[in-house]
Design a protein around this motif. Sequence first.
Motif, mmCIF file in Angstrom:
data_model
loop_
_atom_site.group_PDB
_atom_site.id
_atom_site.type_symbol
_atom_site.label_atom_id
_atom_site.label_comp_id
_atom_site.label_asym_id
_atom_site.label_seq_id
_atom_site.Cartn_x
_atom_site.Cartn_y
_atom_site.Cartn_z
ATOM 1 N N UNK A 55 -43.508 -3.532 14.520
ATOM 2 C CA UNK A 55 -44.364 -4.527 13.898
ATOM 3 C C UNK A 55 -45.595 -4.695 14.786
ATOM 4 N N UNK A 56 -46.763 -4.491 14.201
ATOM 5 C CA UNK A 56 -48.005 -4.430 14.957
ATOM 6 C C UNK A 56 -48.897 -5.598 14.552
ATOM 7 N N UNK A 57 -49.252 -6.422 15.527
ATOM 8 C CA UNK A 57 -50.082 -7.607 15.290
ATOM 9 C C UNK A 57 -51.397 -7.478 16.049
ATOM 10 N N UNK A 58 -52.296 -8.429 15.782
ATOM 11 C CA UNK A 58 -53.530 -8.476 16.537
ATOM 12 C C UNK A 58 -53.248 -8.631 18.017
ATOM 13 N N UNK A 59 -54.141 -8.138 18.833
ATOM 14 C CA UNK A 59 -53.950 -8.189 20.280
ATOM 15 C C UNK A 59 -53.789 -9.646 20.725
ATOM 16 N N UNK A 60 -52.710 -9.914 21.467
ATOM 17 C CA UNK A 60 -52.433 -11.265 21.948
ATOM 18 C C UNK A 60 -51.703 -12.145 20.965
ATOM 19 N N UNK A 61 -51.449 -11.648 19.759
ATOM 20 C CA UNK A 61 -50.737 -12.440 18.747
ATOM 21 C C UNK A 61 -49.238 -12.200 18.884
ATOM 22 N N UNK A 62 -48.493 -13.272 18.996
ATOM 23 C CA UNK A 62 -47.037 -13.194 19.092
ATOM 24 C C UNK A 62 -46.461 -14.520 18.630
ATOM 25 N N UNK A 63 -45.158 -14.553 18.483
ATOM 26 C CA UNK A 63 -44.505 -15.826 18.191
ATOM 27 C C UNK A 63 -44.852 -16.855 19.271
ATOM 28 N N UNK A 64 -44.840 -16.395 20.527
ATOM 29 C CA UNK A 64 -45.078 -17.316 21.642
ATOM 30 C C UNK A 64 -46.482 -17.885 21.635
ATOM 31 N N UNK A 65 -47.488 -17.027 21.439
ATOM 32 C CA UNK A 65 -48.866 -17.512 21.538
ATOM 33 C C UNK A 65 -49.202 -18.482 20.412
#
Length: 297
Positions: free
Chosen positions: A210-220
């Motif tokens: 699963x590929x998201x925008x740079x720096x995007x995560x559940x945590x952020x």
Amino acid sequence: MHPVRENGSVTSATDPRRLPATTPRLIATDLDGTLLRDDKSVSDRTIAALAAAEEAGIEVFFVTGRPARWMDVVSAHVHGHGLAICANGAAVVDLHAGGELLEVRDLPRAAALEVVRTLRATAPGTSFAVELTTGIHYEPDYPPFHLDPGATIAPAEKLLHEEEPGEGAPVLKLLAHHPELLPDGFLTLARTAAGGVASFTRSSPTALLEVSGRGVSKASTLALCCAQRGISSDEVVAFGDMPNDVEMLTWAGTSYAMGNAHPDVIAAASGRTVANNDDGVAVVIEQILATRSEQQL
């Protein structure tokens, strides 16, 4: 009370040394493999525990890789706030408003195209799907989504193409599937080849990234939502089972790996609970609330 094995020894899932020092203000829980049982149901015990947490003034956030349209599994169990973080942090959703997107942290199409080009070269045989705010579309060789029969089937380059920049729906995430590579090996390969372009994770037992925008995560995204509410990481308890939960479990002041969790999740969490099919989230919530009641006496 179910024992779990931790670092070679058996400990209680509700070991008081693993509980937060004070009553948390927010509980953040993954869904699949964590809150949900393997049949995708929410047990009566878990429903009661979530309601009790809300009644005690603890917000509950569902934090998942699922898109908003697949949140019907828990929409009936949302209480006061109604918010969920979906698509591994790419979207904040109001479940009370039928899944309305309140915030989107998209994957730029140029970055998605670069990931596609890179993985086609470094991992031949990879097929792709594109999750937009309007739905998912995928390539002919990608495993079909039976829950999304209206998807467009075309090469990823065509799915990501825009006649004019910005005219297309935002990309929430790119999915990359390989029919032969091992899941963790595929993740390592992708992060090495294109980790500077986007964020890579996985939550499937297969080689599906699963590929998201740079720096995007559940945590952020959870951190942003908590900052808006004046909630610090120390006031958050988090639950998860797969690599896409690692950053969230590391960020939260108290965190629990499920009894069925991936080894990386066990290493990241501050504690463990029993498996999803044994209501591991409910077990911990019940103990937190029981400790809170004792402290108030």
